[in-house]
Design an enzyme around this catalytic site. Sequence first.
Site, PDB file in Angstrom:
ATOM      1  N   HIS A 269      39.599  34.323  42.419  1.00  0.00           N
ATOM      2  CA  HIS A 269      40.289  33.763  41.266  1.00  0.00           C
ATOM      3  C   HIS A 269      39.288  33.556  40.142  1.00  0.00           C
ATOM      4  O   HIS A 269      38.135  33.228  40.403  1.00  0.00           O
ATOM      5  CB  HIS A 269      40.936  32.417  41.628  1.00  0.00           C
ATOM      6  CG  HIS A 269      41.985  32.015  40.665  1.00  0.00           C
ATOM      7  ND1 HIS A 269      41.698  31.328  39.507  1.00  0.00           N
ATOM      8  CD2 HIS A 269      43.324  32.234  40.658  1.00  0.00           C
ATOM      9  CE1 HIS A 269      42.818  31.137  38.842  1.00  0.00           C
ATOM     10  NE2 HIS A 269      43.818  31.681  39.512  1.00  0.00           N
ATOM     11  N   ASP A 327      48.651  33.651  46.214  1.00  0.00           N
ATOM     12  CA  ASP A 327      49.399  34.857  46.556  1.00  0.00           C
ATOM     13  C   ASP A 327      49.141  35.346  47.969  1.00  0.00           C
ATOM     14  O   ASP A 327      49.841  36.224  48.464  1.00  0.00           O
ATOM     15  CB  ASP A 327      49.074  35.975  45.561  1.00  0.00           C
ATOM     16  CG  ASP A 327      49.550  35.626  44.177  1.00  0.00           C
ATOM     17  OD1 ASP A 327      50.650  35.069  44.088  1.00  0.00           O
ATOM     18  OD2 ASP A 327      48.827  35.882  43.210  1.00  0.00           O
TER      19      ASP A 327
HETATM   20  N1  CMC Z   1      38.056  41.511  47.000  1.00  0.00           N
HETATM   21  C1  CMC Z   1      36.794  41.973  46.968  1.00  0.00           C
HETATM   22  N2  CMC Z   1      35.900  41.684  46.002  1.00  0.00           N
HETATM   23  C2  CMC Z   1      36.323  40.903  45.000  1.00  0.00           C
HETATM   24  C3  CMC Z   1      37.623  40.371  44.956  1.00  0.00           C
HETATM   25  C4  CMC Z   1      38.510  40.695  46.001  1.00  0.00           C
HETATM   26  N3  CMC Z   1      39.751  40.236  45.998  1.00  0.00           N
HETATM   27  N4  CMC Z   1      37.767  39.619  43.832  1.00  0.00           N
HETATM   28  C5  CMC Z   1      36.600  39.675  43.203  1.00  0.00           C
HETATM   29  N5  CMC Z   1      35.717  40.438  43.895  1.00  0.00           N
HETATM   30  C6  CMC Z   1      34.307  40.698  43.546  1.00  0.00           C
HETATM   31  C7  CMC Z   1      34.224  41.722  42.413  1.00  0.00           C
HETATM   32  O1  CMC Z   1      34.071  43.032  42.934  1.00  0.00           O
HETATM   33  C8  CMC Z   1      33.008  41.269  41.661  1.00  0.00           C
HETATM   34  O2  CMC Z   1      31.874  41.712  42.361  1.00  0.00           O
HETATM   35  P1  CMC Z   1      30.513  42.066  41.529  1.00  0.00           P
HETATM   36  O3  CMC Z   1      30.111  40.788  40.857  1.00  0.00           O
HETATM   37  O4  CMC Z   1      29.575  42.501  42.593  1.00  0.00           O
HETATM   38  O5  CMC Z   1      30.889  43.139  40.565  1.00  0.00           O
HETATM   39  C9  CMC Z   1      33.044  39.735  41.796  1.00  0.00           C
HETATM   40  O6  CMC Z   1      33.790  39.474  42.998  1.00  0.00           O
HETATM   41  C10 CMC Z   1      33.715  39.039  40.624  1.00  0.00           C
HETATM   42  O7  CMC Z   1      34.969  39.665  40.416  1.00  0.00           O
HETATM   43  P2  CMC Z   1      35.615  39.859  38.970  1.00  0.00           P
HETATM   44  O8  CMC Z   1      36.680  40.898  39.052  1.00  0.00           O
HETATM   45  O9  CMC Z   1      34.526  40.039  37.955  1.00  0.00           O
HETATM   46  O10 CMC Z   1      36.254  38.420  38.775  1.00  0.00           O
HETATM   47  P3  CMC Z   1      37.436  38.054  37.801  1.00  0.00           P
HETATM   48  O11 CMC Z   1      37.345  36.593  37.576  1.00  0.00           O
HETATM   49  O12 CMC Z   1      37.443  38.947  36.616  1.00  0.00           O
HETATM   50  O13 CMC Z   1      38.742  38.422  38.659  1.00  0.00           O
HETATM   51  C11 CMC Z   1      40.641  38.305  40.035  1.00  0.00           C
HETATM   52  C12 CMC Z   1      39.566  37.520  39.263  1.00  0.00           C
HETATM   53  C13 CMC Z   1      41.708  37.337  40.533  1.00  0.00           C
HETATM   54  C14 CMC Z   1      41.333  39.308  39.076  1.00  0.00           C
HETATM   55  C15 CMC Z   1      39.982  39.042  41.224  1.00  0.00           C
HETATM   56  O14 CMC Z   1      39.401  38.118  42.112  1.00  0.00           O
HETATM   57  C16 CMC Z   1      40.948  39.973  41.955  1.00  0.00           C
HETATM   58  O15 CMC Z   1      41.149  41.120  41.541  1.00  0.00           O
HETATM   59  N6  CMC Z   1      41.609  39.466  43.072  1.00  0.00           N
HETATM   60  C17 CMC Z   1      42.594  40.226  43.757  1.00  0.00           C
HETATM   61  C18 CMC Z   1      43.907  40.121  43.000  1.00  0.00           C
HETATM   62  C19 CMC Z   1      44.553  38.750  43.157  1.00  0.00           C
HETATM   63  O16 CMC Z   1      44.628  38.213  44.246  1.00  0.00           O
HETATM   64  N7  CMC Z   1      45.040  38.201  42.026  1.00  0.00           N
HETATM   65  C20 CMC Z   1      45.769  36.937  42.032  1.00  0.00           C
HETATM   66  C21 CMC Z   1      45.092  35.875  41.252  1.00  0.00           C
HETATM   67  S1  CMC Z   1      45.831  34.263  41.536  1.00  0.00           S
HETATM   68  C22 CMC Z   1      47.401  34.346  40.912  1.00  0.00           C
HETATM   69  C23 CMC Z   1      47.453  34.474  39.436  1.00  0.00           C
HETATM   70  O17 CMC Z   1      46.810  33.703  38.720  1.00  0.00           O
HETATM   71  O18 CMC Z   1      48.197  35.339  38.964  1.00  0.00           O
END
Ligand code: CMC
Length: 393
Positions: A269, A327
Amino acid sequence: TGCFTYDPGFTSTASCESQITYIDGNAGTLLYRGYPIEQLAEHGDFLESCYLLLYGELPTKAQKDDFVNRVTYHTMIHEQMSRFFTGFRRDAHPMAIMVGTVGALSAFYHDSTDISDPHQRMVASLRMIAKMPTLAAMAYKYHVGQPFVYPRNDLDYASNFLHMCFAVPCEEYKVNPVLARAMDRIFILHADHEQNASTSTVRLAGSSGANPFACIAAGIACLWGPAHGGANEAALNMLAEIGSVDNIPEYIARAKDKNDPFRLMGFGHRVYKNYDPRARIMQKTTHEVLAELGHRDDPLLEVAMELERIALSDEYFVEKKLYPNIDFYSGITLRALGFPTTMFTVLFALARTVGWIAQWKEMVEDPSQKIGRPRQLYTGAGPRDYMPINQRR
Ligand code: CMC
């Protein structure tokens, strides 16, 4: 050129002042108007949380009764709206139907599009909260090819929604109170979450003076994506694809592999760097629903719990502070309640509507409010002269 701060994804930019919802991502705390989500979900109901989000205080008994009456008054939609549904292809995604029909409310409730009138702003808010379950249930019924069911105003909010979704002609349908309570709790957990992508979209759309129905339609469009509201659908599909606990290590390895775009859906998140407090309540609700339905040994729950256990003790997830989010478990519960995966994000939209509308109202009523207008760092070509087509190479 220009003196702009570049903040892709707005990771460190506050876009507004707000008194509605507070998140402490490190502590894993979520408060609506100061009240912990755990207490609201345990002791309150969804319409009470709606009142709280809209007006800032928990209602007295008289205020609550009056609010419930006012919401209930607006549950019907204009009969002509049903033609919108039948205009969609039979296999349309229900979120596509929601984007279209919610936007279309602007064409039916003209009085509520006058955003300069505080009374009309409140009527628009009540209309949105009241009509979303009706529209969502109609999207579902259309999706499964069954006749629409009108709202039952003698039922509470969640029970009425389940009734509109699952009642069929010529068969008695009695809402199970345990399942209605679970539905209501899911609505509470999704009601607001400060300046997430869809809420920011609603605010940005509203900052131009657009009417509230159009703004909520914009929020629904944004919510649809798999990185946001679409994650519940994606998480359940992922659990089904994993299929058995034996396959978990393979998927964990894929999630950690930089060259593989796969991510554990329902994990991680932007704000929570600790267990999402909503996920904890959701997990408890999942167990309650499965126990009530006699599905205790749902294989997907087993996969989810084992996946969570392995991920939480894996260095990659621990180091990056990736925890289950809301989720992760909501899909299993919604499936057990009888919803197809395509409806999951619709249910999120239904519940989040009160948050969107409360944030929209707060913005419109803020005297310092300006149209949202981000700038950019231009990285394109410099000035150059137009070339006639026969001279271009
Ligand atoms: N599985 C594997 N690696 C992950 C995941 C995951 N679910 N989420 C983040 N990472 C890694 C990502 O690869 C990155 O690694 P690095 O720093 O080595 O490049 C690091 O963690 C940070 O990730 P980010 O994408 O830069 O973080 P963000 O804050 O931009 O993204 C997120 C947040 C929710 C989009 C992401 O964690 C994700 O894609 N999760 C899966 C989708 C999900 O469950 N979304 C629901 C969010 S909660 C409900 C809502 O608010 O809608």
